[in-house]
Design a protein around this motif. Sequence first.
Motif, PDB file in Angstrom:
ATOM      1  N   VAL A 158       0.832  -1.207   0.000  1.00 51.36           N
ATOM      2  CA  VAL A 158       0.000   0.000   0.000  1.00 51.36           C
ATOM      3  C   VAL A 158       0.867   1.259   0.000  1.00 51.36           C
ATOM      4  O   VAL A 158       0.590   2.220  -0.728  1.00 51.36           O
ATOM      5  N   GLN A 159       1.920   1.269   0.801  1.00 56.32           N
ATOM      6  CA  GLN A 159       2.820   2.423   0.832  1.00 56.32           C
ATOM      7  C   GLN A 159       3.473   2.638  -0.529  1.00 56.32           C
ATOM      8  O   GLN A 159       3.586   3.774  -1.007  1.00 56.32           O
ATOM      9  N   GLY A 160       3.883   1.539  -1.154  1.00 55.49           N
ATOM     10  CA  GLY A 160       4.490   1.658  -2.482  1.00 55.49           C
ATOM     11  C   GLY A 160       3.506   2.171  -3.518  1.00 55.49           C
ATOM     12  O   GLY A 160       3.861   3.010  -4.361  1.00 55.49           O
ATOM     13  N   VAL A 161       2.255   1.693  -3.454  1.00 57.17           N
ATOM     14  CA  VAL A 161       1.231   2.142  -4.403  1.00 57.17           C
ATOM     15  C   VAL A 161       0.938   3.622  -4.222  1.00 57.17           C
ATOM     16  O   VAL A 161       0.810   4.377  -5.198  1.00 57.17           O
ATOM     17  N   LEU A 162       0.832   4.076  -2.964  1.00 57.03           N
ATOM     18  CA  LEU A 162       0.570   5.499  -2.713  1.00 57.03           C
ATOM     19  C   LEU A 162       1.696   6.374  -3.253  1.00 57.03           C
ATOM     20  O   LEU A 162       1.452   7.420  -3.873  1.00 57.03           O
ATOM     21  N   LEU A 163       2.936   5.942  -3.014  1.00 56.57           N
ATOM     22  CA  LEU A 163       4.080   6.691  -3.546  1.00 56.57           C
ATOM     23  C   LEU A 163       4.057   6.708  -5.064  1.00 56.57           C
ATOM     24  O   LEU A 163       4.320   7.739  -5.703  1.00 56.57           O
ATOM     25  N   PHE A 164       3.696   5.585  -5.679  1.00 57.38           N
ATOM     26  CA  PHE A 164       3.633   5.497  -7.142  1.00 57.38           C
ATOM     27  C   PHE A 164       2.572   6.437  -7.697  1.00 57.38           C
ATOM     28  O   PHE A 164       2.783   7.117  -8.707  1.00 57.38           O
ATOM     29  N   ILE A 165       1.408   6.501  -7.035  1.00 59.27           N
ATOM     30  CA  ILE A 165       0.325   7.380  -7.500  1.00 59.27           C
ATOM     31  C   ILE A 165       0.739   8.846  -7.386  1.00 59.27           C
ATOM     32  O   ILE A 165       0.459   9.658  -8.276  1.00 59.27           O
ATOM     33  N   ILE A 166       1.419   9.185  -6.285  1.00 55.49           N
ATOM     34  CA  ILE A 166       1.890  10.569  -6.129  1.00 55.49           C
ATOM     35  C   ILE A 166       2.873  10.934  -7.238  1.00 55.49           C
ATOM     36  O   ILE A 166       2.788  12.017  -7.846  1.00 55.49           O
ATOM     37  N   LEU A 167       3.795  10.027  -7.537  1.00 57.12           N
ATOM     38  CA  LEU A 167       4.763  10.271  -8.620  1.00 57.12           C
ATOM     39  C   LEU A 167       4.058  10.389  -9.961  1.00 57.12           C
ATOM     40  O   LEU A 167       4.476  11.178 -10.823  1.00 57.12           O
ATOM     41  N   ARG A 168       2.985   9.626 -10.131  1.00 63.57           N
ATOM     42  CA  ARG A 168       2.230   9.699 -11.390  1.00 63.57           C
ATOM     43  C   ARG A 168       1.610  11.079 -11.574  1.00 63.57           C
ATOM     44  O   ARG A 168       1.653  11.665 -12.664  1.00 63.57           O
ATOM     45  N   PHE A 169       1.021  11.643 -10.495  1.00 66.56           N
ATOM     46  CA  PHE A 169       0.435  12.984 -10.590  1.00 66.56           C
ATOM     47  C   PHE A 169       1.507  14.048 -10.813  1.00 66.56           C
ATOM     48  O   PHE A 169       1.293  15.019 -11.549  1.00 66.56           O
ATOM     49  N   VAL A 170       2.651  13.864 -10.184  1.00 64.55           N
ATOM     50  CA  VAL A 170       3.756  14.798 -10.397  1.00 64.55           C
ATOM     51  C   VAL A 170       4.209  14.769 -11.854  1.00 64.55           C
ATOM     52  O   VAL A 170       4.448  15.814 -12.480  1.00 64.55           O
ATOM     53  N   ALA A 171       4.338  13.553 -12.422  1.00 61.26           N
ATOM     54  CA  ALA A 171       4.751  13.420 -13.823  1.00 61.26           C
ATOM     55  C   ALA A 171       3.738  14.066 -14.751  1.00 61.26           C
ATOM     56  O   ALA A 171       4.110  14.735 -15.740  1.00 61.26           O
ATOM     57  N   GLU A 172       2.444  13.898 -14.460  1.00 64.12           N
ATOM     58  CA  GLU A 172       1.410  14.514 -15.300  1.00 64.12           C
ATOM     59  C   GLU A 172       1.444  16.034 -15.179  1.00 64.12           C
ATOM     60  O   GLU A 172       1.274  16.755 -16.166  1.00 64.12           O
ATOM     61  N   TRP A 173       1.700  16.511 -13.947  1.00 65.40           N
ATOM     62  CA  TRP A 173       1.740  17.966 -13.732  1.00 65.40           C
ATOM     63  C   TRP A 173       2.936  18.599 -14.451  1.00 65.40           C
ATOM     64  O   TRP A 173       2.834  19.675 -15.027  1.00 65.40           O
ATOM     65  N   VAL A 174       4.069  17.898 -14.431  1.00 61.05           N
ATOM     66  CA  VAL A 174       5.258  18.407 -15.108  1.00 61.05           C
ATOM     67  C   VAL A 174       5.097  18.343 -16.617  1.00 61.05           C
ATOM     68  O   VAL A 174       5.649  19.171 -17.351  1.00 61.05           O
ATOM     69  N   ILE A 215       5.967   8.932 -19.518  1.00 56.78           N
ATOM     70  CA  ILE A 215       6.038   8.343 -18.184  1.00 56.78           C
ATOM     71  C   ILE A 215       4.647   8.223 -17.570  1.00 56.78           C
ATOM     72  O   ILE A 215       4.308   7.210 -16.949  1.00 56.78           O
ATOM     73  N   THR A 216       3.799   9.251 -17.782  1.00 51.48           N
ATOM     74  CA  THR A 216       2.434   9.209 -17.265  1.00 51.48           C
ATOM     75  C   THR A 216       1.655   8.055 -17.870  1.00 51.48           C
ATOM     76  O   THR A 216       0.924   7.335 -17.168  1.00 51.48           O
ATOM     77  N   TYR A 217       1.811   7.848 -19.179  1.00 51.89           N
ATOM     78  CA  TYR A 217       1.109   6.753 -19.860  1.00 51.89           C
ATOM     79  C   TYR A 217       1.546   5.400 -19.300  1.00 51.89           C
ATOM     80  O   TYR A 217       0.720   4.533 -19.000  1.00 51.89           O
ATOM     81  N   LEU A 218       2.848   5.222 -19.137  1.00 52.95           N
ATOM     82  CA  LEU A 218       3.364   3.956 -18.617  1.00 52.95           C
ATOM     83  C   LEU A 218       2.879   3.707 -17.182  1.00 52.95           C
ATOM     84  O   LEU A 218       2.536   2.577 -16.809  1.00 52.95           O
ATOM     85  N   MET A 219       2.884   4.778 -16.379  1.00 49.39           N
ATOM     86  CA  MET A 219       2.402   4.636 -14.999  1.00 49.39           C
ATOM     87  C   MET A 219       0.924   4.266 -14.957  1.00 49.39           C
ATOM     88  O   MET A 219       0.503   3.463 -14.112  1.00 49.39           O
ATOM     89  N   ASN A 220       0.129   4.826 -15.861  1.00 51.44           N
ATOM     90  CA  ASN A 220      -1.297   4.482 -15.928  1.00 51.44           C
ATOM     91  C   ASN A 220      -1.482   3.001 -16.230  1.00 51.44           C
ATOM     92  O   ASN A 220      -2.354   2.336 -15.669  1.00 51.44           O
ATOM     93  N   GLN A 221      -0.650   2.472 -17.137  1.00 52.30           N
ATOM     94  CA  GLN A 221      -0.746   1.056 -17.477  1.00 52.30           C
ATOM     95  C   GLN A 221      -0.353   0.178 -16.289  1.00 52.30           C
ATOM     96  O   GLN A 221      -0.994  -0.848 -16.020  1.00 52.30           O
ATOM     97  N   VAL A 222       0.698   0.600 -15.594  1.00 54.65           N
ATOM     98  CA  VAL A 222       1.127  -0.168 -14.424  1.00 54.65           C
ATOM     99  C   VAL A 222       0.039  -0.188 -13.353  1.00 54.65           C
ATOM    100  O   VAL A 222      -0.230  -1.225 -12.735  1.00 54.65           O
ATOM    101  N   ILE A 223      -0.584   0.974 -13.122  1.00 55.77           N
ATOM    102  CA  ILE A 223      -1.646   1.055 -12.115  1.00 55.77           C
ATOM    103  C   ILE A 223      -2.831   0.178 -12.514  1.00 55.77           C
ATOM    104  O   ILE A 223      -3.412  -0.538 -11.692  1.00 55.77           O
ATOM    105  N   THR A 224      -3.196   0.187 -13.807  1.00 60.31           N
ATOM    106  CA  THR A 224      -4.349  -0.582 -14.283  1.00 60.31           C
ATOM    107  C   THR A 224      -4.166  -2.071 -14.067  1.00 60.31           C
ATOM    108  O   THR A 224      -5.038  -2.761 -13.521  1.00 60.31           O
ATOM    109  N   TYR A 225      -3.002  -2.576 -14.474  1.00 59.76           N
ATOM    110  CA  TYR A 225      -2.769  -4.014 -14.367  1.00 59.76           C
ATOM    111  C   TYR A 225      -2.135  -4.408 -13.022  1.00 59.76           C
ATOM    112  O   TYR A 225      -2.127  -5.583 -12.660  1.00 59.76           O
ATOM    113  N   GLY A 226      -1.594  -3.434 -12.308  1.00 58.08           N
ATOM    114  CA  GLY A 226      -0.984  -3.725 -11.018  1.00 58.08           C
ATOM    115  C   GLY A 226      -1.991  -4.153  -9.972  1.00 58.08           C
ATOM    116  O   GLY A 226      -1.678  -4.933  -9.071  1.00 58.08           O
ATOM    117  N   VAL A 227      -3.232  -3.633 -10.083  1.00 56.48           N
ATOM    118  CA  VAL A 227      -4.279  -4.016  -9.137  1.00 56.48           C
ATOM    119  C   VAL A 227      -4.575  -5.506  -9.248  1.00 56.48           C
ATOM    120  O   VAL A 227      -4.678  -6.226  -8.246  1.00 56.48           O
TER     121      VAL A 227
END
Length: 281
Positions: A52-68, A73-85
């Motif tokens: 759970v801690q790793g997932v929360l950190l990953f989601i925060i990094l995903r929002f940071v990447a999208e904001w920047v 990187i945002t696309y790849l993170m979205n795929q990881v989140i989708t199939y990571g569950v």
Amino acid sequence: MSNLSNIDVRFIQSLFSDPWLVTIHLLDILIVAYAIYRFIKALAGTKIMSLVQGVLLFIILRFVAEWVGLTTITYLMNQVITYGVIAGVIIFAPEIRAGLEKFGRSTQVFRPKELMSDEEKLLDAIVKSVAYMSPRKIGALIAIEQAQTLQEYILTGIPLHADISSQLLINIFIPNTPLHDGAVIISENKVLSSCSYLPLSESMSISKEFGTRHRAAIGLSENSDAITIVVSEETGGISITRKGQFLHDLSKEEFESVLRSYLIKGGTPNTPWYKKWMGGK
């Protein structure tokens, strides 16, 4: 600017115009907050918590990447989140099943339960251990932490942090074992340490019949609000101290009554005057 202030005023007025709606929203927020708290508490110290801690950190990094603006990187993170569950459910299936079973057992509120409180468990463990040690003249010194911390004395001993039980206390004080010297310190139904050193009382009015264990128990009662129990190695006599009061040569029934009044009722027991503070037998 005036439009924003008008919106704020209308929003505040709408809240006070319908108190029932405000109550519902507050109740909704409290239920969600409590559910999150229970969820986090249930996962604390488990392998899933690390996930759970790793997932929360990953989601925060995903929002940071999208904001920047890091699109790839945002696309790849979205795929990881989708199939990571799905992957997480498969990997942690045993832990999830065990958690659901535990939750199911805890929701059986209509089944009558006879659970002992923490104070009752502590009382039961100490009374049983003292009842075993006293007739066998197994010396014991047990301190129970109250409002004032005993950390400075805990640090002088051997750390245990074990669940309280009569078997554990008896085993600690068996003569010629590595842990039998010194005091056992208990806090919140945990045996925090053994072989701890307690301050000896320097009072000259203590009877000579009392040895080092009794002086240590009295000394701790002079320096803290802890409850201290002594089983004499010479006579098997049971004593208890608290806030400068020293009760000695107690029967098993008297000892249980006094300890119960300290741990559960918080009152002062009615004890014969000749068994109080530094008196003789």
